[in-house]
Write a protein that holds these residues in place. Structure first.
Motif, PDB file in Angstrom:
ATOM      1  N   VAL A   1      44.126  39.384  37.760  1.00 41.12           N
ATOM      2  CA  VAL A   1      43.174  38.412  37.880  1.00 41.12           C
ATOM      3  C   VAL A   1      43.713  37.028  37.166  1.00 41.12           C
TER       4      VAL A   1
ATOM      5  N   ASN B   1      43.154  35.606  42.635  1.00 42.50           N
ATOM      6  CA  ASN B   1      43.636  37.263  42.940  1.00 42.50           C
ATOM      7  C   ASN B   1      45.215  37.016  42.527  1.00 42.50           C
TER       8      ASN B   1
ATOM      9  N   GLU C   1      45.855  44.583  42.281  1.00 39.74           N
ATOM     10  CA  GLU C   1      44.490  44.316  42.035  1.00 39.74           C
ATOM     11  C   GLU C   1      43.913  44.232  40.881  1.00 39.74           C
TER      12      GLU C   1
END
Length: 185
Positions: free
Chosen positions: A104, A70, A101
């Motif tokens: 990645v 993350n 968010e």
């Protein structure tokens, strides 16, 4: 009666092929370090999309042993602690921090490691002397993605691993007997 035992031991002393071997192969599409690096070098931050990354072999859902990170794990992996001046932070990592968010990371360490016991079979078999040769390679890749596009990449690795471990046990097969006689707690 001793003659057959000494004859058998003498014949086995030269049988290096009877020594144990092992191979650690982290399943991946590359045969060596150079192939992995060549694929990685084709990735260009802010240009390469996720489809191209997958075609190059860095597909987290098809390539085994890839780790998905993350945004906070990506930042921890790249930036030293304490945090440095904002001007020195790579732009891809700054963008990752802003995207939260939406960012990645994909991390993987493809490798091929061979461990071969070499030397005298009888000394190895009787646990007097064990000589192990470790060879291979290891490649590490971190690829950071935002909105299906690479924004940062980083690599590390060991193109040629060659290590020798020599273990001598003067008591041979009796070396570990004292530990095995200890009572269980």
């Amino acid at each position: 009666m001793r003659t057959p035992v000494f004859l058998a031991t003498g014949l086995l002393a030269g049988c290096v092929s009877l020594l144990p071997t092992s191979r650690q192969d982290v399943n991946n599409p590359w045969n060596d370090f150079d192939e992995a690096k060549k694929s990685f070098d084709q990735i260009v931050p802010y240009t390469t999309d996720m489809d191209t990354v997958r075609q190059l072999g860095f597909d987290p859902y098809k390539t085994p042993n890839m780790q998905i990170l993350n945004h906070s794990q990506v930042v921890r992996a790249v930036l030293p602690s304490p945090l440095q001046e904002r001007a020195t932070i790579p732009s891809g990592i700054l963008d990752c921090m802003k995207a939260q968010e939406g960012c990645v990371g994909y991390f993987m360490e493809p490798s091929r490691i061979d461990r071969n016991r070499v030397g005298n079979f009888a000394l190895d078999f009787l646990n007097f002397k064990r000589d192990t040769l470790t060879t291979g390679w290891k490649f590490g890749a971190l690829i950071v993605i935002i909105d299906n596009r690479v924004v940062y990449k980083q690599w590390s690795g060991r193109p040629r691993i060659e290590e020798t471990e020599l273990r001598r046990n003067p008591l041979g097969p009796l070396q570990g007997i004292g530990e095995s006689l200890k009572p269980l707690p």
